[in-house]
Design a protein around this motif. Structure first.
Motif, mmCIF file in Angstrom:
data_model
loop_
_atom_site.group_PDB
_atom_site.id
_atom_site.type_symbol
_atom_site.label_atom_id
_atom_site.label_comp_id
_atom_site.label_asym_id
_atom_site.label_seq_id
_atom_site.Cartn_x
_atom_site.Cartn_y
_atom_site.Cartn_z
ATOM 1 N N ASN B 152 0.807 -1.219 0.000
ATOM 2 C CA ASN B 152 0.000 0.000 0.000
ATOM 3 C C ASN B 152 0.837 1.264 0.000
ATOM 4 O OD1 ASN B 152 -2.715 -0.655 -0.145
ATOM 5 N ND2 ASN B 152 -2.663 -1.436 1.967
ATOM 6 N N LEU B 153 1.798 1.331 -0.903
ATOM 7 C CA LEU B 153 2.678 2.504 -0.932
ATOM 8 C C LEU B 153 1.972 3.637 -1.663
ATOM 9 C CD1 LEU B 153 5.990 0.682 -1.917
ATOM 10 C CD2 LEU B 153 4.990 0.992 0.349
ATOM 11 N N THR B 154 2.201 4.852 -1.193
ATOM 12 C CA THR B 154 1.518 5.988 -1.826
ATOM 13 C C THR B 154 2.475 7.055 -2.338
ATOM 14 O OG1 THR B 154 1.284 7.006 0.344
ATOM 15 C CG2 THR B 154 -0.596 5.735 -0.455
ATOM 16 N N THR B 155 3.723 7.042 -1.897
ATOM 17 C CA THR B 155 4.652 8.095 -2.342
ATOM 18 C C THR B 155 5.912 7.491 -2.953
ATOM 19 O OG1 THR B 155 5.841 8.159 -0.240
ATOM 20 C CG2 THR B 155 3.923 9.599 -0.429
ATOM 21 N N VAL B 156 6.601 8.331 -3.734
ATOM 22 C CA VAL B 156 7.851 7.897 -4.364
ATOM 23 C C VAL B 156 8.860 7.510 -3.281
ATOM 24 C CG1 VAL B 156 9.815 8.674 -5.744
ATOM 25 C CG2 VAL B 156 7.483 9.284 -6.432
ATOM 26 N N GLU B 157 8.870 8.289 -2.209
ATOM 27 C CA GLU B 157 9.809 8.015 -1.125
ATOM 28 C C GLU B 157 9.598 6.604 -0.563
ATOM 29 O OE1 GLU B 157 9.525 10.894 2.015
ATOM 30 O OE2 GLU B 157 10.904 9.739 3.264
ATOM 31 N N GLU B 158 8.332 6.239 -0.389
ATOM 32 C CA GLU B 158 8.052 4.892 0.121
ATOM 33 C C GLU B 158 8.502 3.832 -0.873
ATOM 34 O OE1 GLU B 158 4.135 5.784 2.945
ATOM 35 O OE2 GLU B 158 3.836 5.029 0.920
ATOM 36 N N VAL B 159 8.274 4.103 -2.154
ATOM 37 C CA VAL B 159 8.691 3.141 -3.178
ATOM 38 C C VAL B 159 10.206 2.948 -3.096
ATOM 39 C CG1 VAL B 159 8.910 2.771 -5.663
ATOM 40 C CG2 VAL B 159 6.751 3.587 -4.721
ATOM 41 N N THR B 160 10.934 4.044 -2.878
ATOM 42 C CA THR B 160 12.392 3.953 -2.762
ATOM 43 C C THR B 160 12.782 3.127 -1.538
ATOM 44 O OG1 THR B 160 12.547 6.138 -3.767
ATOM 45 C CG2 THR B 160 14.525 5.291 -2.694
ATOM 46 N N ASN B 161 12.097 3.373 -0.428
ATOM 47 C CA ASN B 161 12.416 2.617 0.782
ATOM 48 C C ASN B 161 12.219 1.122 0.604
ATOM 49 O OD1 ASN B 161 13.079 4.893 2.229
ATOM 50 N ND2 ASN B 161 11.039 5.142 3.114
ATOM 51 N N PHE B 162 11.219 0.765 -0.200
ATOM 52 C CA PHE B 162 10.898 -0.656 -0.342
ATOM 53 C C PHE B 162 11.648 -1.334 -1.479
ATOM 54 C CE2 PHE B 162 7.431 -2.080 2.475
ATOM 55 C CZ PHE B 162 7.224 -0.902 3.170
ATOM 56 N N THR B 163 11.871 -0.602 -2.575
ATOM 57 C CA THR B 163 12.446 -1.269 -3.753
ATOM 58 C C THR B 163 13.776 -0.687 -4.173
ATOM 59 O OG1 THR B 163 11.441 0.270 -5.311
ATOM 60 C CG2 THR B 163 10.104 -1.630 -4.656
ATOM 61 N N LYS B 164 14.178 0.432 -3.580
ATOM 62 C CA LYS B 164 15.366 1.194 -3.966
ATOM 63 C C LYS B 164 15.133 2.037 -5.227
ATOM 64 C CE LYS B 164 19.255 -1.122 -1.981
ATOM 65 N NZ LYS B 164 20.653 -1.343 -2.298
ATOM 66 N N ALA B 165 14.112 1.722 -6.012
ATOM 67 C CA ALA B 165 13.874 2.480 -7.243
ATOM 68 C C ALA B 165 13.761 3.961 -6.902
ATOM 69 C CB ALA B 165 12.595 1.997 -7.914
ATOM 70 N N GLY B 166 14.482 4.780 -7.651
ATOM 71 C CA GLY B 166 14.409 6.224 -7.420
ATOM 72 C C GLY B 166 15.410 6.719 -6.393
ATOM 73 N N GLY B 167 16.222 5.822 -5.854
ATOM 74 C CA GLY B 167 17.157 6.231 -4.804
ATOM 75 C C GLY B 167 18.491 6.730 -5.330
ATOM 76 N N GLY B 168 18.659 6.699 -6.650
ATOM 77 C CA GLY B 168 19.937 7.153 -7.205
ATOM 78 C C GLY B 168 19.832 8.537 -7.791
ATOM 79 N N CYS B 169 19.829 8.609 -9.133
ATOM 80 C CA CYS B 169 19.867 9.923 -9.791
ATOM 81 C C CYS B 169 18.526 10.651 -9.670
ATOM 82 C CB CYS B 169 20.219 9.743 -11.258
ATOM 83 S SG CYS B 169 18.935 8.883 -12.202
ATOM 84 N N GLY B 170 17.451 9.911 -9.477
ATOM 85 C CA GLY B 170 16.158 10.556 -9.305
ATOM 86 C C GLY B 170 15.419 10.844 -10.603
ATOM 87 N N LYS B 171 16.009 10.432 -11.735
ATOM 88 C CA LYS B 171 15.377 10.731 -13.031
ATOM 89 C C LYS B 171 14.044 10.014 -13.204
ATOM 90 C CE LYS B 171 19.457 11.656 -15.816
ATOM 91 N NZ LYS B 171 20.487 10.811 -16.399
ATOM 92 N N CYS B 172 13.847 8.906 -12.513
ATOM 93 C CA CYS B 172 12.653 8.098 -12.746
ATOM 94 C C CYS B 172 11.493 8.495 -11.828
ATOM 95 C CB CYS B 172 12.973 6.621 -12.574
ATOM 96 S SG CYS B 172 13.518 6.188 -10.916
ATOM 97 N N HIS B 173 11.650 9.552 -11.032
ATOM 98 C CA HIS B 173 10.599 9.890 -10.068
ATOM 99 C C HIS B 173 9.227 10.106 -10.717
ATOM 100 C CE1 HIS B 173 13.302 11.082 -6.426
ATOM 101 N NE2 HIS B 173 13.510 9.862 -6.860
ATOM 102 N N ASP B 174 9.208 10.763 -11.874
ATOM 103 C CA ASP B 174 7.924 11.006 -12.541
ATOM 104 C C ASP B 174 7.267 9.692 -12.956
ATOM 105 O OD1 ASP B 174 8.209 13.651 -12.194
ATOM 106 O OD2 ASP B 174 8.851 14.102 -14.254
ATOM 107 N N ARG B 175 8.105 8.798 -13.480
ATOM 108 C CA ARG B 175 7.592 7.498 -13.915
ATOM 109 C C ARG B 175 7.065 6.700 -12.708
ATOM 110 N NH1 ARG B 175 4.818 4.505 -16.446
ATOM 111 N NH2 ARG B 175 5.483 2.449 -17.174
ATOM 112 N N LEU B 176 7.764 6.794 -11.583
ATOM 113 C CA LEU B 176 7.314 6.086 -10.382
ATOM 114 C C LEU B 176 5.959 6.630 -9.936
ATOM 115 C CD1 LEU B 176 10.634 5.852 -8.308
ATOM 116 C CD2 LEU B 176 9.538 4.063 -9.649
ATOM 117 N N GLU B 177 5.835 7.939 -10.013
ATOM 118 C CA GLU B 177 4.573 8.585 -9.666
ATOM 119 C C GLU B 177 3.444 8.016 -10.532
ATOM 120 O OE1 GLU B 177 3.367 10.696 -6.907
ATOM 121 O OE2 GLU B 177 5.133 11.864 -7.461
ATOM 122 N N GLU B 178 3.718 7.882 -11.831
ATOM 123 C CA GLU B 178 2.722 7.318 -12.754
ATOM 124 C C GLU B 178 2.345 5.896 -12.371
ATOM 125 O OE1 GLU B 178 4.562 9.600 -16.620
ATOM 126 O OE2 GLU B 178 4.151 7.443 -16.789
#
Lengths: 401, 279
Positions: B152-178
């Motif tokens: 039940n993740l709702t934010t990009v930050e949570e997605v990063t905490n759980f999967t690491k996605a978005g924890g590097g350069c941050g370019k994929c944040h918009d895609r994660l939001e989608e």
């Protein structure tokens, strides 16, 4: 695996913060409950505190061979950095370019990267790269200076590797072009000799707690005649250059600390340096696939950054912690971010090594026994963790083949 | 310094089942050196499809090592069918919880287990086939969507905490939001944990009732051309008025009792009674 728990503390994290020297504490104590007056007051009770601040200012100025009126007290190194850089971009509001490095402390790095939201102006920021030893590319630096450049901000010594930058030369190059020069010297002041009459630096940041004074006090050196815009507006303290009632006890403590580090600088550069070298060489010998990060000689006498390949830094630190050994790591996991130290990445340290980097930073309070103690325990910690690492055996097998 | 539970510390300092099973029946490998953590899980599985032994090798921080150790302890003696249902939350719970920034360590444990089971069954995991969203850590859209759904993740930050996605350069944040948005749309209202306050003042109660009506009930009634209005709240009695198509609907009593009252009881107070305003 490890069962013993120890009361012994071996503190080798002095680039993070230092022990407040007992002499410093002693000097500070009367200024809490006894001489608590406001240094700006008209009465003698407050005025005598003002005199102690004047004395502290002189002691600090003496450490870097500056004049007392070039010393502004702040709350920390970060405030000093912000004050210097924001002063320059405001006093030179038509210049929209800043030169810094890829290995700066976040206090400078993050400020430069977010200047737009603070100053409302879009500044171009050039970050000078470093080589694999952490040394700056001076050709690139020279080429980066333009008529648009408001200020250069380059640290004197790197907090993670201890690598010392050629500040005298770099400041002179900026001066030739009429560009202001700031250096974050929080790791350098007190560890290596600094003489402000010899380096054409306009702003220099110092932090109290990196040189055995308490946390919560810093200094910004501003060369006489440099245009200055305050960061904290308020009362007339610090000749109107930094508002806010002085952190009296800490300022007095910092004055005493500066005297002490001046007297101990020889010890730092001989005995402490020898301890550091013995620790470093001992580790590199005892542990296979351990690598030194940073230049071997152009370096602070107290700092050693070593990578242990195929193990992760946080795990090493927590095992060291069991023995009471305090150090730091550039691994991703220790910072809460997911990527390892920007300094090590800028140096091109491979991921295999960056995640397993450990920084030891010594001080005059360290002893031979401390080094023996770390040398006794750390190699075993590394081999235990490697026995658990899926990459270690693969590497060994590959080598055998 | 991280706030680790005693369970994490114990599993980290004295990990169980370290090593590699020779001639393992199943091997699961996840993570990489670049990512900062990696886990190799080896299993021995008997004829009844029960995991009789499990060993691990882990490169990573304390919580990665502790998650691996806890996982192997958990699945030893477990039938495969049951092991398939182990979630990352189970691993985190076995450790008395993990700091939120470290949840990806428990996810890594679950992934290694899945990879091992897939290896045993000779199937290819669909997760790896997705499109890579986060280049820095090599995370696919399928992995992200799964984590969003399961935890039940709702934010990009949570997605990063759980999967690491978005924890590097941050370019994929918009895609994660989608992707988060896509999952939301696919499964409109995931089960919300009980967030009802224990004691409420009258004002708080009325506010909460209004809220539930506004956000949950009204949008659904509107889909059918109806609407609802809150008339009064007196103790546990809630008076509402149905409007539009609902007003003339023969089933309006059912709507009120089966739907409106149920919603309010679930989300506000068990004892509420909903009545229709008498014209």
């Amino acid at each position: 695996m490890i069962s013993e728990k120890t009361d012994r503390i071996v503190y080798m994290d002095n680039n993070a913060t230092t022990r407040v020297a007992p002499e410093v504490v002693e000097e500070m104590l009367p200024f809490f409950a006894e001489y608590y007056g406001n240094p700006s007051s008209m009465h003698t009770f407050g005025g005598q505190v003002g005199q102690k601040i004047t004395e502290a200012r002189q002691r600090i100025a003496a450490l870097i061979n500056a004049s007392p009126e070039e010393i502004i007290f702040t709350s920390c190194g970060t405030e000093s950095d912000s004050t210097a850089i924001l002063s320059a971009v405001q006093s030179l509001s038509d210049k929209r370019h800043i030169v810094t490095t890829r290995v700066e402390h976040p206090a400078v790095k993050n400020l430069c990267e977010s200047l737009y939201s603070i100053s409302g102006h879009k500044h171009k920021v050039t970050q000078i790269p470093v080589d694999k030893y952490g040394m700056l590319d001076l050709e690139k630096y020279r080429d980066s200076l333009t008529d648009e450049t408001a200020i250069v901000s380059v640290m004197w010594a790197n907090n993670e590797t201890g690598v010392i930058f050629p500040i005298k030369k770099m400041a002179a190059m900026a001066r030739e072009r009429g560009i202001l020069f700031h250096t974050d010297a929080v790791q350098a002041v007190g560890k290596i000799p600094i003489d402000m009459t010899e380096v054409p630096v306009d702003f220099l940041s110092i932090s109290g707690h990196k040189l055995h004074a308490p946390k919560g006090v810093g200094v910004l050196y501003v060369r006489k005649g440099t245009r200055f815009v305050p960061f904290l507006f308020g009362g007339h303290q610090e000749q109107g250059r930094r508002g806010g009632t002085e952190n009296v006890a800490s300022i007095i403590g910092m004055g005493r600390a500066c005297e002490l580090v001046a007297a101990r600088m020889d010890d730092e550069n001989t005995r402490v340096k020898a301890l550091r070298d013995r620790l470093e060489e001992g580790l590199l010998q005892a542990v296979p696939r351990a690598i030194l990060n940073g230049h071997k000689t152009e370096r602070l006498p107290n700092t050693s950054n070593v990578s242990f390949e195929f193990v992760e830094g946080e795990s090493i630190l927590l095992h060291l912690d069991r023995f009471g050994v305090c150090a730091s790591s550039g691994s991703a996991c220790t910072s809460g971010s997911l990527e390892p130290s920007h300094v090590l990445r800028a140096m091109g340290v491979p991921f295999t090594a960056a995640h397993g980097s450990i920084r030891f930073s010594l001080s005059v309070y360290n002893t031979d026994q401390d080094v023996d103690y770390v040398l006794e325990h750390l190699p075993k910690i590394i081999s235990d963790l490697r026995a658990m690492s899926p990459f270690w055996q693969e590497t060994v097998t590959e080598k055998a083949e | 310094m991280w706030e680790y539970t005693d369970e994490v510390k114990e599993h980290f300092l004295n990990p169980k089942n370290v090593g590699e099973i020779e001639n393992a029946d199943a091997v699961g490998e996840v993570g990489s050196l670049a990512c900062g953590d990696a886990l190799k899980l080896t299993l021995k599985i008997d004829d009844t499809e029960t995991i009789v032994d499990a060993k691990f090798k882990t490169f990573g921080c304390a919580s990665a090592i502790a998650s691996s150790s806890a996982l192997t302890e958990m699945i030893k003696g477990m039938p495969l069918a049951e092991a398939e249902k182990v979630t990352n939350e189970d691993i985190a719970n076995a450790l008395g919880g993990l700091p939120k920034e470290k949840m990806h360590c428990s996810v890594m444990g679950r992934e290694a287990l899945e990879a091992a089971i897939a290896d045993y069954r000779g199937v290819i995991l669909p997760m790896a086939e997705g499109e890579v969203v986060c280049e820095c850590f090599g995370v696919t859209d399928l992995e992200v969507k799964r984590a969003v759904k399961e935890s039940n993740l709702t934010t990009v930050e949570e997605v990063t905490n759980f999967t690491k996605a978005g924890g590097g350069c941050g370019k994929c944040h918009d895609r994660l939001e989608e992707l988060i948005q896509e999952v939301r749309e696919e499964s409109p209202t995931p089960a919300i944990p009980d967030q009802r306050p224990k004691r409420m003042t009258n004002i708080q109660k009325i506010k909460l009732i209004e809220d539930v009506l506004e956000k949950e009930v009204r949008p659904n009634l509107r889909k059918d051309g109806g609407d609802i209005e809150l008339i009064d709240v007196d103790g546990d009695f809630v008076t509402v008025s149905l409007r539009g198509a609902c007003g003339s609907c023969l089933k309006s009593q059912t709507t009120i009792k089966e739907y409106v009252e149920k919603k309010l009881r679930e989300q506000v107070l068990d004892s509420l009674v909903v009545e229709e305003a008498k014209a």
